[in-house]
Scaffold this motif. Structure first.
Motif, short mmCIF file in Angstrom:
data_model
loop_
_atom_site.label_atom_id
_atom_site.label_comp_id
_atom_site.label_asym_id
_atom_site.label_seq_id
_atom_site.Cartn_x
_atom_site.Cartn_y
_atom_site.Cartn_z
N PRO A 1 38.44 41.40 38.50
CA PRO A 1 38.96 40.89 37.23
C PRO A 1 38.12 41.31 36.03
O PRO A 1 38.65 41.42 34.92
N SER B 1 38.28 47.59 41.96
CA SER B 1 38.84 46.71 40.93
C SER B 1 38.36 45.28 41.13
O SER B 1 38.35 44.76 42.25
N SER C 1 47.21 38.36 30.70
CA SER C 1 46.49 39.07 29.64
C SER C 1 47.16 38.89 28.29
O SER C 1 46.50 38.71 27.26
N GLU D 1 44.20 47.74 32.07
CA GLU D 1 44.50 46.33 32.28
C GLU D 1 43.26 45.67 32.87
O GLU D 1 42.38 46.33 33.39
N VAL D 2 43.21 44.35 32.76
CA VAL D 2 42.13 43.54 33.29
C VAL D 2 40.83 43.85 32.54
O VAL D 2 40.75 44.79 31.75
N TRP E 1 39.99 34.69 34.87
CA TRP E 1 39.26 35.61 33.98
C TRP E 1 39.91 35.67 32.61
O TRP E 1 39.22 35.61 31.58
N ARG F 1 48.82 39.45 36.12
CA ARG F 1 48.09 40.39 35.26
C ARG F 1 48.81 40.60 33.94
O ARG F 1 48.20 40.58 32.87
N GLU G 1 42.17 36.59 38.58
CA GLU G 1 42.46 37.30 37.32
C GLU G 1 42.94 36.33 36.25
O GLU G 1 42.57 36.46 35.07
N GLY H 1 41.59 44.79 29.08
CA GLY H 1 42.91 44.27 29.34
C GLY H 1 43.38 43.29 28.29
O GLY H 1 44.57 43.27 27.93
#
Length: 487
Positions: free
Chosen positions: A454, A452, A175, A469-470, A124, A171, A121, A474
């Motif tokens: 990323p 789920s 972000s 989120e993500v 990402w 996360r 994540e 996200g």
């Protein structure tokens, strides 16, 4: 720099957590502290300092001061820093995973997987932060044209529960930083060092002082103090519905933007035409992952009439074979619950259900004299007035009931106010297509619990929250939209 040099750790094991403010890990000094308990042994392994009002004011001032610098840092450079942080998380995976297991009990294999996913994540976010594009729109009068641009919302606050201490930290902070925002992050006090380890990777990767802060303490005190400040422009919360409602009310007083990833009570529909063995194997594995302490954990299993009895027997048989133990033992299939209060809550829900007629097929009791262990539990024929049918158990309890046809299944799946995740098993393309539309949830898994990545948004509907989120969503959650007219 090795993670052992982080002031929250030592080379010979776990040490007390520290506050991170303005790039400095602070000594606990005369701050109030609370013990940090290993849930597998019930023994204290450290202490958690509580941030004072002065600490929070210092964190707010640092986040405000650092924001213009971080915002002005090019998305390309921010991405480079986050990628370096992801690499450090990868390099330190074993040490970080061990912290998560010591703090909240999950098996070390699950902690490694959580750390690996958190690393992905972070990667990402590093990449997606470079793609916060706007657009140009032709005007209607003369030579006017319009530019639509995305800008970071400003300093932010993140609040998370303890159940995925590495993933939640990556996360929230990843972000926000990818979008160009600064963040004050408060993890659950049950797992402070896991979050601190992620923050240390960010610092070692080059995140400037003040861009991130990590604080602990009484949640209501910290949230009220941070949300009362005009410095904070947005909050992101992962946790219970009740706390989320409280934070929304606080945020509304200063019109702060909110992202809320709240509780779930996920239904699982198993149709007669499904691969029953595959459905059982996957369901039991996911139900007891992290001791059932997962917001998207499958909990309410509705099985079609013809398959119901065999499914109940297969579920109970598989659950009974799960090995409980210390998460550091590689042979452990499920660790303890995070604290005694969680074990007591599960015990009360099971006792309530059985007193009202539910059949106990497996578990239903405490395990061992030491540690917060509760056996993987299976309840069948659970009446609708049992508390567990409407209250999210957040623990190792599967609730099994039957359904007759498609409409009955969907009605039962959607009858609660929650809408985070929903699952179904069927080999009928027609049924699958209808389920995709009919299930009221932010994430739906068909013949799979893998909902789920990323790249995909994570969030719920109804009482399970709002926003995502993500994924692209996200990062966009930390951006504001500005329209500029140029003639």
């Amino acid at each position: 720099m090795n993670i052992a040099t982080n002031p929250a750790h030592s080379s010979d094991g776990y040490q007390s957590a520290r506050l991170l403010i303005d790039g400095i890990w602070l000594e606990n000094g005369d701050r109030k502290t609370q013990p940090l308990i290993n849930p597998a042994t019930e023994k204290a392994i450290g202490v958690v300092p509580h941030a004072t009002a002065q600490d929070l004011d210092r964190a707010l001032e640092a986040a405000s001061r650092a924001f213009p610098l971080w915002r002005a840092t090019s998305p390309r450079e921010r991405g480079r820093i986050l990628k370096r942080a992801a690499q450090l998380m990868h390099d330190r995976q074993e040490e970080i995973a061990r912290l998560a297991t010591l703090e909240m009990g999950k098996p070390i294999a699950e902690a490694r997987l959580e750390t690996h996913f958190a690393t992905e994540e972070m990667e990402w976010f590093a990449e997606e932060g470079r793609r916060t594009y706007g657009r140009v729109i032709p005007g209607r009068i003369g030579e006017t044209r319009f530019q639509v641009v995305k800008e970071p919302v400003g300093p932010t606050a993140g609040f998370s529960a303890w159940n995925f201490p590495v993933g939640n930290a990556a996360r929230k902070m990843g972000s926000a930083l990818a979008a160009g925002c600064t963040m004050i992050y408060k993890p659950g006090e049950e797992a402070p060092a896991s979050a601190a380890a992620v923050a240390q990777c960010l610092l070692d990767a080059g995140v400037p002082a003040g861009v991130i802060a990590v604080v602990y303490g009484v949640p209501d005190f910290i949230s009220r103090h941070l949300l009362a400040s005009p410095i904070i422009r947005k909050i992101s919360f992962t946790g219970s519905v009740a706390v989320g409602q409280h934070l929304i009310r606080l945020a509304s007083e200063t019109l702060k933007r909110t992202t809320m990833e709240l509780g779930g009570h996920a239904p699982v529909l198993v149709f007669d035409d499904a691969d029953q063995t595959a459905a059982l194997d996957m369901s039991v594995q996911r139900k007891y992952r992290n001791g059932g302490q997962v917001c998207v954990s499958p909990t309410r299993f509705y099985v079609q009439d013809k398959s119901y009895d065999a499914f109940c027997a297969g579920f109970a048989e598989r659950a009974s074979k799960i090995k409980l133990g210390d998460g550091l033992d590689p042979a452990t299939g499920m660790g303890p619950l995070v604290h005694g209060r969680r074990r007591d809550a599960i015990e009360a829900l099971v006792q309530d259900a059985t007193s009202k007629g539910a059949k106990l097929l497996a578990g239903g009791h405490r395990v061992y004299n030491e540690g917060f262990f509760y056996a993987p539990t299976v309840l069948a024929d659970v009446p609708s007035d049992a508390r567990i049918m409407s209250e999210e158990p957040f623990g190792p309890v599967a609730v099994l009931n039957r359904f007759s046809d498609f409409d009955d299944a969907v009605t039962k799946a959607n009858e609660l106010p929650y809408g985070l995740a929903a699952y179904a098993f069927s080999n009928s393309h027609k049924t699958i297509a209808k389920l995709s539309d009919a299930l009221e949830a932010g994430m739906v898994g068909i013949n799979s619990f893998n909902i789920s990545m990323p790249e995909t948004p994570f969030g719920g509907v109804k009482a399970s929250g709002h926003g995502s989120e993500v994924g692209i969503e996200g990062v966009d959650a930390y951006m504001v939209t500005k329209t500029v007219s140029i003639t």
